[in-house]
Design a protein around this motif. Structure first.
Motif, short mmCIF file in Angstrom:
data_model
loop_
_atom_site.label_atom_id
_atom_site.label_comp_id
_atom_site.label_asym_id
_atom_site.label_seq_id
_atom_site.Cartn_x
_atom_site.Cartn_y
_atom_site.Cartn_z
N PRO A 84 0.88 -1.26 -0.09
CA PRO A 84 0.03 -0.01 -0.16
C PRO A 84 0.76 1.21 0.03
O PRO A 84 1.61 1.36 0.86
CB PRO A 84 -0.86 -0.19 1.25
CG PRO A 84 -0.79 -1.64 1.54
CD PRO A 84 0.48 -2.03 0.94
N GLY A 85 0.43 2.08 -0.84
CA GLY A 85 1.30 3.41 -1.02
C GLY A 85 2.72 3.20 -1.34
O GLY A 85 3.61 4.19 -1.41
N THR A 145 2.51 -7.13 3.61
CA THR A 145 1.30 -6.83 3.36
C THR A 145 1.17 -6.03 1.86
O THR A 145 1.76 -4.96 1.53
CB THR A 145 0.32 -6.01 4.33
OG1 THR A 145 0.44 -6.88 5.43
CG2 THR A 145 -0.83 -5.52 3.79
N ALA A 146 0.91 -6.91 0.77
CA ALA A 146 0.86 -6.23 -0.40
C ALA A 146 -0.15 -7.09 -1.52
O ALA A 146 -0.60 -8.22 -1.06
CB ALA A 146 2.30 -6.42 -0.78
N VAL A 147 -0.07 -6.61 -2.75
CA VAL A 147 -0.79 -7.34 -3.94
C VAL A 147 0.30 -7.93 -4.62
O VAL A 147 1.28 -7.09 -4.90
CB VAL A 147 -1.69 -6.63 -4.56
CG1 VAL A 147 -1.98 -7.18 -5.70
CG2 VAL A 147 -2.62 -5.60 -3.75
N TYR A 148 0.34 -9.35 -4.83
CA TYR A 148 1.39 -10.03 -5.43
C TYR A 148 0.87 -10.57 -6.80
O TYR A 148 -0.09 -11.04 -6.89
CB TYR A 148 1.81 -11.27 -4.62
CG TYR A 148 2.43 -10.85 -3.23
CD1 TYR A 148 1.86 -10.31 -2.33
CD2 TYR A 148 3.82 -11.12 -3.26
CE1 TYR A 148 2.35 -10.12 -1.04
CE2 TYR A 148 4.45 -10.74 -2.17
CZ TYR A 148 3.92 -10.15 -1.04
OH TYR A 148 4.54 -9.84 0.18
N GLY A 182 5.35 6.15 -10.33
CA GLY A 182 3.90 5.96 -11.11
C GLY A 182 3.43 7.54 -11.19
O GLY A 182 3.65 8.47 -10.52
N THR A 183 2.55 7.65 -12.03
CA THR A 183 1.80 8.92 -12.63
C THR A 183 0.35 8.51 -12.78
O THR A 183 -0.09 7.55 -13.49
CB THR A 183 2.44 9.44 -13.80
OG1 THR A 183 3.88 9.93 -13.57
CG2 THR A 183 1.62 10.65 -14.13
#
Lengths: 120, 107
Positions: free
Chosen positions: A41-42, A91-94, B101-102
């Protein structure tokens, strides 16, 4: 057409391991390397490693060396990514991502992603 | 590790606008640069590789160019389906690394 079906959402406790699968279809599985990329995230996208399904050779990012293992089941056209000693920062999207060749490091098709949450 | 610096981090544009996104590598990477499009909840889509080669099936409104260690993604005429986040990625040197990222938003 090239398609990937990734395994479902996982919730793990710190210190545990997670194994994410990526079932490929629509092409000859052993002819193209498979990469794993994650996005917390982020955070920006982060490359974890690849496997050449034809011979089983792997290469991992030094950041994950010793904690990640990428394997494959040729008969089922499935690639796996196992990450151990999980911490909250994992914690993440894989995503599994196909290479345009055996190992050209050029991505073409992406899986839909698997959400992994690490929380006590 | 090679650092990829992308700018701007976000932009607002109107349908029909020409949009340019820049990515700078911290060292030389030849033409080993790719661009991706990502919409929330969907699989990222590969657009360009080798700095300027379109992936199969990608419309020609997308184009890429290189000047030294600076790379540019241009969308010639923005359409509603183009509102997304765009990322660059170098594949010259391990570890493969991405820009921040953009996000392209509707004005």
């Amino acid at each position: 057409q090239v398609q990937f079906v990734q395994s479902g959402t996982e919730v793990k406790k710190p210190g545990a391991s997670v194994k994410v699968s990526c079932e490929a279809s629509g092409y000859t599985f052993i002819s193209y390397a498979m990469h794993w990329v994650r996005q917390a995230p982020g955070q920006r996208l982060e490359w974890m490693g690849w496997i050449n399904p034809g011979n089983g050779n792997t290469k991992y990012s030094q950041k994950f060396q010793g904690r990640v293992i990428i394997t494959r089941d040729i008969s089922a056209s499935i690639a796996y990514m196992e990450l151990s000693s999980l911490r909250s920062e994992d914690t993440a999207v894989y995503y599994c991502v196909r290479d345009k060749s055996t190992v050209a490091n050029v991505f073409d098709f992406w899986g839909q992603g698997t959400v992994v949450t690490v929380s006590s | 590790d090679i650092q990829m610096t992308q700018s701007p981090s976000s932009l607002s544009a109107s349908v029909g606008d020409r949009v340019t996104i820049t990515c700078r590598a911290s060292q030389g990477i030849n033409n080993d640069l790719a661009w991706f499009q990502h919409k929330p909840g969907k699989a990222p889509k590969s657009l360009i590789y080798a700095a300027s080669s379109l992936q199969s099936g990608v419309p020609s409104k997308f184009s890429g160019s290189r000047s030294g260690t600076d790379f540019t993604l241009t969308i010639s005429s923005l359409q509603p389906e183009d509102f997304a986040t765009y990322y660059c990625q170098q594949y010259n040197t391990y570890p493969l690394t991405f820009g921040g990222g953009t996000k392209v938003e509707i004005k």
